[in-house]
Motif scaffolding. Structure first.
Motif, PDB file in Angstrom:
ATOM      1  N   SER A   6       8.703  -0.584  12.430  1.00  0.00           N
ATOM      2  CA  SER A   6       9.766   0.107  11.697  1.00  0.00           C
ATOM      3  C   SER A   6       9.384   0.339  10.243  1.00  0.00           C
ATOM      4  N   THR A   7       8.603  -0.588   9.686  1.00  0.00           N
ATOM      5  CA  THR A   7       8.177  -0.472   8.299  1.00  0.00           C
ATOM      6  C   THR A   7       6.798  -1.099   8.158  1.00  0.00           C
ATOM      7  N   LEU A   8       6.127  -0.793   7.076  1.00  0.00           N
ATOM      8  CA  LEU A   8       4.753  -1.229   6.881  1.00  0.00           C
ATOM      9  C   LEU A   8       4.675  -2.743   6.730  1.00  0.00           C
ATOM     10  N   SER A   9       3.813  -3.374   7.524  1.00  0.00           N
ATOM     11  CA  SER A   9       3.455  -4.773   7.323  1.00  0.00           C
ATOM     12  C   SER A   9       2.331  -4.812   6.288  1.00  0.00           C
ATOM     13  N   ILE A  10       2.640  -5.256   5.100  1.00  0.00           N
ATOM     14  CA  ILE A  10       1.663  -5.207   4.015  1.00  0.00           C
ATOM     15  C   ILE A  10       0.427  -6.026   4.363  1.00  0.00           C
ATOM     16  N   SER A  11       0.612  -7.200   4.929  1.00  0.00           N
ATOM     17  CA  SER A  11      -0.540  -8.052   5.254  1.00  0.00           C
ATOM     18  C   SER A  11      -1.402  -7.419   6.342  1.00  0.00           C
ATOM     19  N   ASN A  44     -13.854   5.107   4.271  1.00  0.00           N
ATOM     20  CA  ASN A  44     -14.123   6.532   4.427  1.00  0.00           C
ATOM     21  C   ASN A  44     -13.460   7.115   5.675  1.00  0.00           C
ATOM     22  N   VAL A  45     -12.169   6.824   5.847  1.00  0.00           N
ATOM     23  CA  VAL A  45     -11.351   7.444   6.884  1.00  0.00           C
ATOM     24  C   VAL A  45     -10.048   7.897   6.236  1.00  0.00           C
ATOM     25  N   ASP A  46      -9.347   8.832   6.879  1.00  0.00           N
ATOM     26  CA  ASP A  46      -7.995   9.189   6.459  1.00  0.00           C
ATOM     27  C   ASP A  46      -7.015   8.565   7.437  1.00  0.00           C
ATOM     28  N   VAL A  47      -5.902   8.059   6.907  1.00  0.00           N
ATOM     29  CA  VAL A  47      -5.001   7.207   7.679  1.00  0.00           C
ATOM     30  C   VAL A  47      -3.621   7.851   7.805  1.00  0.00           C
ATOM     31  N   MET A  48      -3.270   8.217   9.039  1.00  0.00           N
ATOM     32  CA  MET A  48      -1.935   8.718   9.328  1.00  0.00           C
ATOM     33  C   MET A  48      -1.054   7.550   9.765  1.00  0.00           C
ATOM     34  N   LEU A  49      -0.036   7.256   8.968  1.00  0.00           N
ATOM     35  CA  LEU A  49       0.869   6.168   9.301  1.00  0.00           C
ATOM     36  C   LEU A  49       1.855   6.616  10.376  1.00  0.00           C
ATOM     37  N   GLU A  50       1.841   5.932  11.502  1.00  0.00           N
ATOM     38  CA  GLU A  50       2.855   6.157  12.533  1.00  0.00           C
ATOM     39  C   GLU A  50       3.869   5.018  12.422  1.00  0.00           C
ATOM     40  N   ILE A  51       4.566   5.031  11.293  1.00  0.00           N
ATOM     41  CA  ILE A  51       5.548   4.006  10.938  1.00  0.00           C
ATOM     42  C   ILE A  51       6.901   4.692  10.834  1.00  0.00           C
ATOM     43  N   LYS A  52       7.926   4.052  11.342  1.00  0.00           N
ATOM     44  CA  LYS A  52       9.200   4.746  11.529  1.00  0.00           C
ATOM     45  C   LYS A  52       9.895   5.135  10.235  1.00  0.00           C
ATOM     46  N   ASP A  53       9.677   4.399   9.147  1.00  0.00           N
ATOM     47  CA  ASP A  53      10.371   4.792   7.907  1.00  0.00           C
ATOM     48  C   ASP A  53       9.544   5.746   7.041  1.00  0.00           C
ATOM     49  N   LYS A  54       8.492   6.292   7.621  1.00  0.00           N
ATOM     50  CA  LYS A  54       7.754   7.450   7.109  1.00  0.00           C
ATOM     51  C   LYS A  54       7.359   7.323   5.638  1.00  0.00           C
ATOM     52  N   GLU A  55       7.979   8.145   4.760  1.00  0.00           N
ATOM     53  CA  GLU A  55       7.496   8.227   3.378  1.00  0.00           C
ATOM     54  C   GLU A  55       7.656   6.912   2.621  1.00  0.00           C
ATOM     55  N   LYS A  56       8.616   6.082   3.020  1.00  0.00           N
ATOM     56  CA  LYS A  56       8.776   4.801   2.326  1.00  0.00           C
ATOM     57  C   LYS A  56       7.543   3.931   2.512  1.00  0.00           C
ATOM     58  N   SER A  57       7.057   3.866   3.743  1.00  0.00           N
ATOM     59  CA  SER A  57       5.841   3.096   3.990  1.00  0.00           C
ATOM     60  C   SER A  57       4.618   3.778   3.387  1.00  0.00           C
ATOM     61  N   ALA A  58       4.606   5.102   3.377  1.00  0.00           N
ATOM     62  CA  ALA A  58       3.474   5.821   2.780  1.00  0.00           C
ATOM     63  C   ALA A  58       3.350   5.492   1.294  1.00  0.00           C
ATOM     64  N   LEU A  59       4.469   5.407   0.595  1.00  0.00           N
ATOM     65  CA  LEU A  59       4.430   5.059  -0.830  1.00  0.00           C
ATOM     66  C   LEU A  59       3.863   3.658  -1.032  1.00  0.00           C
ATOM     67  N   ARG A  60       4.248   2.718  -0.167  1.00  0.00           N
ATOM     68  CA  ARG A  60       3.704   1.360  -0.265  1.00  0.00           C
ATOM     69  C   ARG A  60       2.200   1.366   0.005  1.00  0.00           C
ATOM     70  N   ALA A  61       1.796   2.133   1.027  1.00  0.00           N
ATOM     71  CA  ALA A  61       0.377   2.193   1.381  1.00  0.00           C
ATOM     72  C   ALA A  61      -0.456   2.776   0.238  1.00  0.00           C
ATOM     73  N   VAL A  62       0.065   3.795  -0.424  1.00  0.00           N
ATOM     74  CA  VAL A  62      -0.635   4.389  -1.564  1.00  0.00           C
ATOM     75  C   VAL A  62      -0.850   3.354  -2.657  1.00  0.00           C
ATOM     76  N   GLU A  63       0.161   2.581  -2.945  1.00  0.00           N
ATOM     77  CA  GLU A  63       0.039   1.560  -3.994  1.00  0.00           C
ATOM     78  C   GLU A  63      -0.987   0.505  -3.615  1.00  0.00           C
ATOM     79  N   ILE A  64      -1.033   0.112  -2.345  1.00  0.00           N
ATOM     80  CA  ILE A  64      -2.010  -0.876  -1.897  1.00  0.00           C
ATOM     81  C   ILE A  64      -3.424  -0.326  -2.072  1.00  0.00           C
TER      82      ILE A  64
END
Length: 286
Positions: free
Chosen positions: A242-247, A258-278
């Motif tokens: 449902s949301t990004l597991s940071i760990s 050197n890969v591009d990562v498509m998040l298949e996470i249900k809360d979409k842009e919210k998890s994408a923002l967290r992933a960008v920060e990581i």
């Protein structure tokens, strides 16, 4: 690496609205709204360093249906090109038709409808004037996996050229492994999209690193597209989180490069923002 998410930004607008089949007169209106939302979403994504996006198959609802009468490529041409102008050279794009696209079905009508649907996807990207891959699963295993792979190879040559050059194949969580997709690459030269959750559930014993190493060779020097999710706790195997597991995500991106990562996470842009920060914190964001 680039980070992406799927189809619509829930905090902005809905880019994947559809219509009922008995209300096709509304297709143009809904399509215009979808394209307006898509353009708005892409601009928002760029502003937030999200440079990978999967465009919804519903952008033009029922585009491949026999009852569709809207000449959407011409009537929406200016709007499609305007979206393409936003994408051009800045955002990586993919599409992923739904479960009813089964190119290797043993039913002729399913194969025909699958070819038509894939053609719509390629025509949409062509109309925008952008690059982008259309990823699908191998599909049916009726008659056994070997027979399913044979049918896929045979039916691949029914596809229009603009589909062939955009097609990519993704490993699934039940039948077709990375190795099976690589067998198709050997014949068809269709690059392989690596899905980590599917690989965890269905593999031939190779590690994540080894699977990615083999997949990388199919992208001919380009950065591989990968799908990422973790398992949703308490759900059947294969259900996306449902949301990004940071760990879990941090462990994953430390193991890959050197890969591009498509998040298949249900809360979409919210998890994408967290992933960008990581990725910024560990110096891996493109």
């Amino acid at each position: 690496m680039k980070i992406g998410y799927v189809s619509t930004n829930r905090s902005l607008c809905k880019a994947d609205s559809t219509v009922r089949l008995d209300h096709l007169e509304k297709v143009r209106e809904v399509s215009e709204r979808n394209l307006n939302c898509l353009k708005r979403t892409l601009i928002w994504n760029m502003d937030h360093d999200i440079l990978f996006f999967r465009i919804s198959s519903n952008t033009i609802p029922f585009a491949s249906h026999p009852k569709m009468s809207l000449n959407w490529r011409d009537e929406l041409g200016d709007q499609l090109r305007s979206v393409g102008d936003v994408i051009m050279g800045r955002i990586r794009i993919s599409m992923h038709p739904g479960q009813y696209v089964v190119l290797n079905s043993n039913r002729r009508e399913v194969v025909e409808s699958s070819v038509a649907e894939l053609k719509y996807h390629a025509d949409l990207l062509d109309s925008m004037g952008v690059d982008g891959y259309i990823q699908i699963h191998v599909g049916s295993s009726q008659g056994g996996k070997k027979e399913g792979l044979r049918r896929f190879q045979e039916n691949f040559y029914l596809l229009p050229e603009n589909v062939m050059k955009r097609l990519a194949i993704e490993n699934d969580d039940r039948v077709y492994t990375v190795n099976d997709c690589l067998d198709l690459w050997d014949v068809l030269r269709t690059p392989v999209v690596f899905d980590n959750l599917h690989h965890d559930l269905n593999n031939n014993g190779e590690s994540l690193e080894d699977a990615l190493r083999m997949v990388r060779n199919t992208w001919k020097g380009n950065r591989p597209m990968t799908d990422y999710s973790s398992q949703e706790k308490g759900e059947r195997p294969g259900v996306h989180a449902s949301t990004l597991s940071i760990s879990h995500f941090l462990d994953y991106v430390k193991r890959v490069d050197n890969v591009d990562v498509m998040l298949e996470i249900k809360d979409k842009e919210k998890s994408a923002l967290r992933a960008v920060e990581i990725l910024k914190e560990i110096g891996k964001l493109d």
